[in-house]
Design a protein around this motif. Structure first.
Motif, mmCIF file in Angstrom:
data_model
loop_
_atom_site.group_PDB
_atom_site.id
_atom_site.type_symbol
_atom_site.label_atom_id
_atom_site.label_comp_id
_atom_site.label_asym_id
_atom_site.label_seq_id
_atom_site.Cartn_x
_atom_site.Cartn_y
_atom_site.Cartn_z
ATOM 1 N N ALA A 162 14.116 -4.944 8.198
ATOM 2 C CA ALA A 162 12.806 -5.137 7.578
ATOM 3 C C ALA A 162 12.312 -6.566 7.779
ATOM 4 O O ALA A 162 11.139 -6.796 8.103
ATOM 5 C CB ALA A 162 12.885 -4.813 6.080
ATOM 6 N N CYS A 188 7.582 -4.685 4.485
ATOM 7 C CA CYS A 188 8.937 -5.039 4.925
ATOM 8 C C CYS A 188 9.646 -5.917 3.899
ATOM 9 O O CYS A 188 10.840 -5.743 3.637
ATOM 10 C CB CYS A 188 8.875 -5.750 6.271
ATOM 11 S SG CYS A 188 8.465 -4.671 7.657
ATOM 12 N N LEU A 205 6.570 -2.862 -5.101
ATOM 13 C CA LEU A 205 6.228 -1.672 -4.327
ATOM 14 C C LEU A 205 4.756 -1.299 -4.503
ATOM 15 O O LEU A 205 4.123 -0.805 -3.563
ATOM 16 C CB LEU A 205 7.119 -0.502 -4.752
ATOM 17 C CG LEU A 205 8.616 -0.645 -4.440
ATOM 18 C CD1 LEU A 205 9.382 0.570 -4.950
ATOM 19 C CD2 LEU A 205 8.850 -0.817 -2.942
ATOM 20 N N SER A 220 9.060 -5.822 0.753
ATOM 21 C CA SER A 220 9.370 -4.917 -0.354
ATOM 22 C C SER A 220 10.646 -4.129 -0.064
ATOM 23 O O SER A 220 11.494 -3.940 -0.953
ATOM 24 C CB SER A 220 8.200 -3.958 -0.595
ATOM 25 O OG SER A 220 7.019 -4.666 -0.909
ATOM 26 N N LEU A 221 10.783 -3.683 1.189
ATOM 27 C CA LEU A 221 12.000 -2.960 1.563
ATOM 28 C C LEU A 221 13.220 -3.874 1.508
ATOM 29 O O LEU A 221 14.316 -3.443 1.113
ATOM 30 C CB LEU A 221 11.840 -2.379 2.976
ATOM 31 C CG LEU A 221 10.811 -1.255 3.126
ATOM 32 C CD1 LEU A 221 10.715 -0.815 4.578
ATOM 33 C CD2 LEU A 221 11.164 -0.073 2.231
ATOM 34 N N TRP A 222 13.033 -5.138 1.906
ATOM 35 C CA TRP A 222 14.136 -6.099 1.825
ATOM 36 C C TRP A 222 14.574 -6.278 0.368
ATOM 37 O O TRP A 222 15.765 -6.284 0.069
ATOM 38 C CB TRP A 222 13.690 -7.432 2.413
ATOM 39 C CG TRP A 222 14.664 -8.542 2.173
ATOM 40 C CD1 TRP A 222 15.816 -8.797 2.869
ATOM 41 C CD2 TRP A 222 14.590 -9.533 1.137
ATOM 42 N NE1 TRP A 222 16.461 -9.885 2.330
ATOM 43 C CE2 TRP A 222 15.730 -10.353 1.270
ATOM 44 C CE3 TRP A 222 13.666 -9.805 0.131
ATOM 45 C CZ2 TRP A 222 15.972 -11.433 0.419
ATOM 46 C CZ3 TRP A 222 13.898 -10.876 -0.721
ATOM 47 C CH2 TRP A 222 15.038 -11.676 -0.569
#
Length: 203
Positions: free
Chosen positions: A23, A104, A128, A106-108
């Motif tokens: 990410a 990305c 999110l 947020s995914l991290w």
């Protein structure tokens, strides 16, 4: 406090770590692409893809097995272009890149939270939620900025007998759909956080 027992296995931790690293890498690539686009847009000449209509591809018109062939856009390089048009073109490129970076990151943050067994922390829903809003805004506003930029660029061309569209706004619903899906994930995290808080209150 959230319980830290039952930490993920080594395989799960490695997988989540790879997802988080990927990410970050995608976010860096998106930022690099936006910067490169900025240098190209504010340089000279400026290549602009202009949508065209009724432009037949003569070399394939009578080809065997081809019913019809036409161009959908023409790449026009402008030696000079108004600053306003350049900023609109940059906005078209920068908004999706910014949305990608936010998603990305947020995914991290989600991957890091899962590794630490704190997925339902209070900050997760706002993080999110911001990503969901960024996807929807970029999906709607980015193409609109590009449409305005191309409309203004067409006005700077000599008379083209209507070869180019005066204004064409093409909306890709995919980012908007992903944003709505991510908003539903935010709701699920909020429900999970509330249930976790209630469970901890009973212990």
């Amino acid at each position: 406090m959230n319980s830290r027992s039952g930490r993920p296995s080594m395989l799960e931790a490695v997988t989540l770590g790879l997802v988080a690293t990927g990410a970050v890498s995608i976010a860096i690539a998106a930022l690099t692409g936006a910067i490169r686009a900025g240098f190209e847009i504010f340089g000279s000449p400026v290549p602009v893809a202009l949508p065209v209509h009724d432009a037949e591809m003569g070399s394939l018109t009578d080809a065997a097995g081809v019913a019809s062939a036409s161009y959908t856009q023409s790449l026009v390089s402008f030696e000079t272009l108004d600053a306003g048009i350049r900023w609109l073109l940059l906005g078209e490129q920068a908004l999706p890149a910014l949305a990608t970076i936010i998603v990305c990151m947020s995914l991290w943050w989600l991957g890091l939270s899962l590794i630490r067994q704190r997925a339902f922390r209070k900050s997760m829903a706002p993080v999110l939620g911001t990503a969901a809003i960024a996807l929807v805004v970029a999906g709607m506003i980015g193409p609109l900025l590009g449409a305005f930029a191309r409309a203004e660029a067409v006005q700077q061309l000599p008379a083209s007998d209507g070869e180019f569209y005066a204004f064409l706004y093409e909306l890709d619903p995919s980012p908007i759909g992903w944003g709505i899906a991510l908003a539903l994930v935010v709701s699920a995290f909020e429900v999970g956080r509330r249930l976790q808080r209630e469970t901890e209150g009973l212990v």
